[in-house]
Scaffold this active site. Sequence first.
Site, PDB file in Angstrom:
ATOM      1  N   ARG A  59       0.847  -1.195   0.000  1.00  0.00           N
ATOM      2  CA  ARG A  59       0.000   0.000   0.000  1.00  0.00           C
ATOM      3  C   ARG A  59       0.874   1.234   0.000  1.00  0.00           C
ATOM      4  NH1 ARG A  59      -5.564  -0.033   1.104  1.00  0.00           N
ATOM      5  NH2 ARG A  59      -6.191  -2.194   1.066  1.00  0.00           N
ATOM      6  N   THR A  65      -1.072   7.487   0.004  1.00  0.00           N
ATOM      7  CA  THR A  65      -2.446   7.460  -0.521  1.00  0.00           C
ATOM      8  C   THR A  65      -3.228   6.243  -0.021  1.00  0.00           C
ATOM      9  OG1 THR A  65      -1.816   6.134  -2.417  1.00  0.00           O
ATOM     10  CG2 THR A  65      -1.624   8.522  -2.661  1.00  0.00           C
ATOM     11  N   ASP A  75       7.694 -14.736   7.595  1.00  0.00           N
ATOM     12  CA  ASP A  75       8.977 -14.901   8.280  1.00  0.00           C
ATOM     13  C   ASP A  75       9.174 -16.340   8.753  1.00  0.00           C
ATOM     14  OD1 ASP A  75       9.965 -12.361   7.936  1.00  0.00           O
ATOM     15  OD2 ASP A  75       9.225 -11.615   9.855  1.00  0.00           O
TER      16      ASP A  75
END
Length: 212
Positions: free
Chosen positions: A107, A111, A206
Amino acid sequence: MENCENVFVMDHPLIQHKLTYLRDKETGSKDFRQLVSEIAMLECYEATRDLPLKEVETQTPVAVAKTKVIAGRKLAFVPILRAGLGMVDGVLSMVPAAKVGHIGLYRDPKTLAPVEYYSKLPSDIEEREVIVLDPMLATGGSGIDAVTIIKRSHPKCIKFMCIIAAPEGIKAFTAAHPDVKLYCASVDDHLNEHGYIVPGLGDAGDRIFGTL
Ligand code: URA
């Protein structure tokens, strides 16, 4: 399998047993990867339960048998990078002829618009049912964005498969994509202030790739 409208929680004992070891913080990457793959395989078995069948005749050594084969529905799996990659081997062991697309998103911090940094989908996706893969449905943001992107290519149908979902993610996802069936192995309690699912299993990417 519990069923609430378009949300399917797969409570099969084998899935729940493996999920316990997946959550355990003492489980190392090698076993974690193996468990993600096995759970994805078992979930795929349930998520493909509605594939249409057609009758065929097969000559056995003894007689002609009226049997069934999948009626032409082709599948594509689309893992969301990077944790979704951990589910690919398992689902392909169930459906070896499926094609595999990939979507990577982040993302834009200013914005908040989804930015596709990688996207490669099968060229014949219009003929395929797509199953999107991501082990953790937390806020639902990347799952929602990935499905929005895939819808632009007009596949026959889209399903979303995760392992653990947060209630917040389910709410957001089903509101954004009421036409997409959502499959998971557990609906956990909530999201914490860091965006982790509680109790969850920590950071799936991870733990799969050993980058803790
Ligand atoms: N992604 C993860 O890997 N774990 C979480 O708990 C939430 C998002």
